[in-house]
Design a protein around this motif. Structure first.
Motif, short mmCIF file in Angstrom:
data_model
loop_
_atom_site.label_atom_id
_atom_site.label_comp_id
_atom_site.label_asym_id
_atom_site.label_seq_id
_atom_site.Cartn_x
_atom_site.Cartn_y
_atom_site.Cartn_z
N TRP A 1 0.83 -1.20 0.00
CA TRP A 1 0.00 0.00 0.00
C TRP A 1 0.87 1.26 0.00
CZ3 TRP A 1 -4.57 1.53 -1.25
CH2 TRP A 1 -5.07 2.73 -0.76
N GLY A 2 1.98 1.21 0.73
CA GLY A 2 2.87 2.36 0.79
C GLY A 2 3.45 2.71 -0.56
N ILE A 3 4.02 1.73 -1.25
CA ILE A 3 4.63 2.04 -2.55
C ILE A 3 3.56 2.26 -3.62
CG2 ILE A 3 4.91 -0.33 -3.47
CD1 ILE A 3 7.85 0.68 -4.19
N PHE A 4 2.39 1.64 -3.45
CA PHE A 4 1.26 1.90 -4.35
C PHE A 4 0.85 3.37 -4.25
CE2 PHE A 4 -3.39 2.41 -4.49
CZ PHE A 4 -3.64 2.08 -5.81
N LEU A 5 0.70 3.87 -3.01
CA LEU A 5 0.36 5.28 -2.82
C LEU A 5 1.41 6.19 -3.43
CD1 LEU A 5 -1.03 5.77 0.81
CD2 LEU A 5 -2.21 6.16 -1.35
N LEU A 6 2.68 5.85 -3.23
CA LEU A 6 3.77 6.66 -3.76
C LEU A 6 3.70 6.74 -5.28
CD1 LEU A 6 6.36 8.24 -3.07
CD2 LEU A 6 7.63 6.11 -3.36
N VAL A 7 3.51 5.60 -5.93
CA VAL A 7 3.45 5.57 -7.40
C VAL A 7 2.24 6.35 -7.92
CG1 VAL A 7 3.12 4.05 -9.40
CG2 VAL A 7 4.74 3.41 -7.62
N VAL A 8 1.07 6.11 -7.34
CA VAL A 8 -0.15 6.77 -7.82
C VAL A 8 -0.10 8.27 -7.58
CG1 VAL A 8 -2.65 6.95 -7.51
CG2 VAL A 8 -1.57 4.70 -7.61
N MET B 1 2.91 19.83 -3.71
CA MET B 1 2.21 18.56 -3.94
C MET B 1 3.21 17.42 -4.08
SD MET B 1 -0.55 17.73 -6.95
CE MET B 1 -1.31 16.11 -7.10
N GLN B 2 4.31 17.66 -4.79
CA GLN B 2 5.33 16.62 -4.94
C GLN B 2 5.99 16.30 -3.61
OE1 GLN B 2 7.81 18.26 -8.02
NE2 GLN B 2 6.66 17.27 -9.66
N PHE B 3 6.29 17.36 -2.82
CA PHE B 3 6.89 17.13 -1.50
C PHE B 3 5.95 16.31 -0.62
CE2 PHE B 3 7.18 18.46 2.95
CZ PHE B 3 8.49 18.09 3.24
N LEU B 4 4.66 16.69 -0.61
CA LEU B 4 3.68 15.97 0.19
C LEU B 4 3.55 14.53 -0.26
CD1 LEU B 4 1.52 16.16 2.42
CD2 LEU B 4 -0.13 16.80 0.65
N THR B 5 3.61 14.33 -1.59
CA THR B 5 3.53 12.98 -2.14
C THR B 5 4.67 12.11 -1.63
OG1 THR B 5 2.38 13.70 -4.13
CG2 THR B 5 3.58 11.64 -4.26
N TRP B 6 5.89 12.64 -1.72
CA TRP B 6 7.05 11.88 -1.24
C TRP B 6 6.95 11.63 0.27
CZ3 TRP B 6 10.45 9.04 -3.67
CH2 TRP B 6 10.71 9.28 -5.01
N PHE B 7 6.52 12.66 1.00
CA PHE B 7 6.43 12.52 2.46
C PHE B 7 5.44 11.43 2.84
CE2 PHE B 7 4.42 13.63 6.51
CZ PHE B 7 5.54 13.69 7.35
N VAL B 8 4.24 11.49 2.25
CA VAL B 8 3.21 10.49 2.56
C VAL B 8 3.65 9.10 2.12
CG1 VAL B 8 0.86 9.74 2.02
CG2 VAL B 8 1.31 12.15 2.48
N GLY B 9 4.22 9.01 0.90
CA GLY B 9 4.63 7.71 0.38
C GLY B 9 5.74 7.09 1.21
N ILE B 10 6.78 7.87 1.51
CA ILE B 10 7.91 7.34 2.29
C ILE B 10 7.48 6.99 3.71
CG2 ILE B 10 10.16 7.91 3.27
CD1 ILE B 10 10.27 7.33 0.30
N ALA B 11 6.63 7.85 4.30
CA ALA B 11 6.15 7.56 5.66
C ALA B 11 5.36 6.26 5.69
CB ALA B 11 5.28 8.72 6.16
N THR B 12 4.51 6.06 4.68
CA THR B 12 3.73 4.82 4.61
C THR B 12 4.64 3.62 4.39
OG1 THR B 12 1.96 6.11 3.60
CG2 THR B 12 1.74 3.73 3.53
N LEU B 13 5.67 3.78 3.56
CA LEU B 13 6.63 2.71 3.32
C LEU B 13 7.35 2.32 4.61
CD1 LEU B 13 8.47 3.49 -0.05
CD2 LEU B 13 6.98 1.57 0.47
N ILE B 14 7.81 3.35 5.32
CA ILE B 14 8.54 3.08 6.57
C ILE B 14 7.64 2.35 7.56
CG2 ILE B 14 9.61 4.17 8.58
CD1 ILE B 14 10.66 6.34 6.67
N ALA B 15 6.38 2.79 7.65
CA ALA B 15 5.43 2.13 8.56
C ALA B 15 5.26 0.66 8.18
CB ALA B 15 4.09 2.86 8.52
N GLY B 16 5.14 0.40 6.87
CA GLY B 16 4.99 -0.98 6.40
C GLY B 16 6.23 -1.82 6.69
N VAL B 17 7.42 -1.21 6.49
CA VAL B 17 8.66 -1.95 6.73
C VAL B 17 8.82 -2.26 8.22
CG1 VAL B 17 11.17 -1.77 6.64
CG2 VAL B 17 9.82 -1.09 4.67
N PHE B 18 8.44 -1.32 9.08
CA PHE B 18 8.50 -1.59 10.52
C PHE B 18 7.56 -2.73 10.90
CE2 PHE B 18 10.68 2.48 11.26
CZ PHE B 18 11.58 2.07 12.25
N ALA B 19 6.44 -2.80 10.18
CA ALA B 19 5.52 -3.91 10.43
C ALA B 19 6.18 -5.24 10.11
CB ALA B 19 4.25 -3.73 9.60
#
Length: 414
Positions: A33-40, A281-299
């Motif tokens: 979901w994290g990398i999906f959000l980042l790509v989209v 918008m690009q900064f927010l996209t990277w922030f949300v995507g990377i944050a979601t990725l990190i959360a998933g990796v910690f999981a």
């Protein structure tokens, strides 16, 4: 690297995943979901940027439009409501007295009936200089734009938009060199260009003729409809706008505080707002995507910690049989990288499919908000590499936990 080709290595990873299918699946979905959000989100941001470039890409971004209106205040014996009329002499004053200018382009406009054989249409006719093509680039399909000889000799030539060609010409007819009548005067078609989104003539299209020809045909004299002024990149277009308006007020005896007499539209300022929004918008996209990725990796790290706890006795047996701490670490890190890689690949594929669907559905047509929403391959590679690195680092935590327990204590674990 031989362990990567070892069948037992992958059998152990498969066995671990199979024992905890639901838990592993949920964890993979989190990373996916994290990398999906980042790509989209990156694709959507690119689509908005592409649409913005389509709308404004033909314009010099550091530009301002200036025109004359009626006065709002009496001044120096003149009554309120006086109509101001821009002149060619105003352009020379602007060029001589305002710093930082690149182009000052006067323009004229009328509506006119155009005829070609039995086909007719009413279109916007513009009187222009060759410099217009530098501040508002024309996407030429055939021929050329107005040149200096056209201006000097007041030639009756015209450049038409593609929509006008479709209305006045038969299909597959080559328009260059043909003649059309504009208000009963023959003009030689010397160019045809594709219609732009901004600055175009709407669905009917525009016709451009030399400025001097327009003056002569419509008996304009030295009048100017409006000006397109472009500043050099290092100069502030807002300051140029203020200086130009103040100069024109002085030239036409308008009260300095009269805000109605001289109208303007600062394209550079509006574009700066949009580009600032796109950057945010690009900064927010990277922030949300990377944050979601990190959360998933910690999981994934948490899942592996639980797995290590469940496999403590098994790890103790392996250590007792001679497995080195590095071999145990390597196995757990490989499992972490494998899970993050699978989740990343699924997220990238799913994100790409969604962007394709967006492009086919809402990304097509003249009113599309997202134009060609795509993500660059280097960006995808960077995201995938980041995911693998994060997977490796997070795998070190359970791996270290696994080897920190002494073999004899692990064997006693129930």
């Amino acid at each position: 690297m031989k362990f990567l080709l070892d069948k037992d290595t992958w059998q152990e990873i498969y066995g671990s995943i199979r024992k905890n299918k639901v838990r592993t699946g949920i964890t993979i979905i989190g990373v996916m979901w994290g990398i999906f959000l980042l790509v989209v989100l990156l694709g959507a941001a690119r689509g908005v940027e592409n649409n913005f470039n389509k709308l404004f890409g033909s314009f010099a971004t550091n530009s301002v439009f200036v025109w004359a209106q009626q006065t709002a205040e009496p001044f120096k014996g003149f009554q309120e409501g006086r109509q101001i009329r821009l002149k060619m002499s105003d352009l020379e004053s602007i060029k001589n007295e305002i710093k930082g200018l690149e182009f000052v382009v006067p323009r004229l406009q009328r509506q006119a009936l155009a005829v070609n054989n039995f086909k007719t249409g009413t279109f916007g006719v513009f009187g222009d200089y060759p410099e217009l093509d530098k501040v508002q680039k024309k996407d030429l399909v055939y021929g050329r734009f107005i040149n200096d000889e056209d201006i000097l000799k007041k030639r009756k030539v015209c450049i038409i938009e593609e929509e006008i060609y479709k209305q006045l010409f038969d299909k597959d007819v080559y328009p260059i060199g043909t003649y059309i009548k504009i208000n009963n005067i023959n003009y030689n078609v010397v160019g045809m260009y594709k219609q732009g989104q901004i600055g175009g003539g709407g669905p009917q299209g525009n016709i451009h003729i030399p400025f001097t020809t327009f003056q002569q045909v419509y008996n304009i004299g030295d009048g100017v409809g409006w000006m397109m002024i472009t500043g050099k990149p290092e100069f502030d277009i807002t300051q140029i706008e203020a200086d130009v308006k103040l100069l024109l007020k002085n030239l036409h005896k308008v009260h300095p505080k009269d805000e109605r007499a001289i109208g303007s539209f600062n394209l550079g300022k509006e574009i700066a707002k949009v580009t600032g929004f796109l950057t945010g918008m690009q900064f927010l996209t990277w922030f949300v995507g990377i944050a979601t990725l990190i959360a998933g990796v910690f999981a994934i790290g948490n899942i592996l910690l639980i797995t290590v706890k469940e496999r403590t006795k098994e790890i103790g047996i392996r250590r007792a049989l001679g497995a080195t701490p590095w071999e145990v670490k390597r196995q757990i890190i490989l499992e972490s990288v494998f899970l993050t890689s699978i989740a990343g690949a699924l997220g990238i594929i799913l994100g790409g499919l969604v962007l394709m669907i967006i492009d086919v559905t809402i990304g097509s047509g003249p009113e599309a908000a997202l134009l060609n929403p795509t993500v660059n391959i280097p960006v995808i590679l960077i995201a995938a590499l980041t995911l693998v690195i994060l997977g490796t680092l997070i795998g070190l935590i359970p791996a270290q936990t696994a080897v920190s327990v002494r073999p004899i204590e692990a064997l006693r674990e129930e």
